[in-house]
Scaffold this motif. Sequence first.
Motif, short mmCIF file in Angstrom:
data_model
loop_
_atom_site.label_atom_id
_atom_site.label_comp_id
_atom_site.label_asym_id
_atom_site.label_seq_id
_atom_site.Cartn_x
_atom_site.Cartn_y
_atom_site.Cartn_z
N LEU A 15 0.83 -1.20 0.00
CA LEU A 15 0.00 0.00 0.00
C LEU A 15 0.87 1.26 0.00
N TYR A 16 1.95 1.22 0.77
CA TYR A 16 2.88 2.37 0.81
C TYR A 16 3.44 2.63 -0.58
N LYS A 17 3.87 1.59 -1.26
CA LYS A 17 4.43 1.75 -2.60
C LYS A 17 3.42 2.39 -3.55
N THR A 18 2.17 1.99 -3.42
CA THR A 18 1.12 2.47 -4.31
C THR A 18 0.63 3.89 -3.96
N GLY A 54 8.79 9.16 -0.60
CA GLY A 54 10.04 8.52 -1.00
C GLY A 54 10.12 7.05 -0.65
N GLN A 55 10.96 6.36 -1.39
CA GLN A 55 11.14 4.91 -1.20
C GLN A 55 11.60 4.58 0.21
N ASN A 56 12.43 5.44 0.78
CA ASN A 56 12.98 5.20 2.12
C ASN A 56 12.38 6.14 3.16
N GLY A 57 11.23 6.72 2.87
CA GLY A 57 10.57 7.60 3.81
C GLY A 57 11.28 8.92 4.03
N GLU A 77 -6.79 -1.07 5.56
CA GLU A 77 -5.65 -0.64 4.75
C GLU A 77 -4.88 0.48 5.44
N ILE A 78 -5.59 1.37 6.10
CA ILE A 78 -4.92 2.42 6.87
C ILE A 78 -4.09 1.79 7.97
N TYR A 122 3.25 -0.52 8.57
CA TYR A 122 4.47 -0.51 7.76
C TYR A 122 5.32 0.73 8.06
N ILE A 123 4.71 1.91 8.00
CA ILE A 123 5.45 3.16 8.20
C ILE A 123 6.06 3.21 9.60
#
Length: 138
Positions: A38-41, A48-51, A106-107, A113-114
Motif C-alpha cells: 500500500l505504501y508503494k502504491t 520517498g522509497q525510504n521515507g 488498509e490504513i 508498515y510506516i
Amino acid sequence: MKFKIIAVLLGFIGIMAYSCQSEEKIEFMRYYTAGQELYKTHCQNCHGQNGEGLAALIPPLTDAAYLKQHRTQLACYVKNGLKLPILVNGKAYNGQMPPATLASVEIAQVLTYIQNSFGNKAGLHNIEEVNTEVSKCE
C-alpha cells in the motif's frame, strides 16, 4: 533415499518453526507486508522509497519521535489528508497531503508498515485503533 528423509525432516522443522510463531507476530507480519505494498502504491511517490520525504515540501517518515507523539492522529492524517503546517525534526512543512481512499484495515496496514520502517519501531497499528482514531477526527 537419504535425500528424501532429510528433505522431509527439514520440511517438518520448517513447519514447526512457523507454527511456533505467536498469533501477534503473524498478525503483525500480515499487516506489515500488506502495508508495504500500500505504501508503494499510495505514499512512496511523495514520501520517498525510504521515507525520506521531499526537500522542504513533504516531511520525512523517518522521525520516530513525531510518529510516536502523533500516533493517535496518524489515521486521521491518512484518511482525511493534512492541511495544517507540521513540525518534523525542527523543520516546518506547510504542504498539503491529500486524503487517501483507503479502508480502515488498509490504513492500519500502511501505518504498521510506516511505523516499523525507516528506523521506526512502534509495533502493530491495528484496525481497532484506526476505527477509534478515525471516529475522533476533527
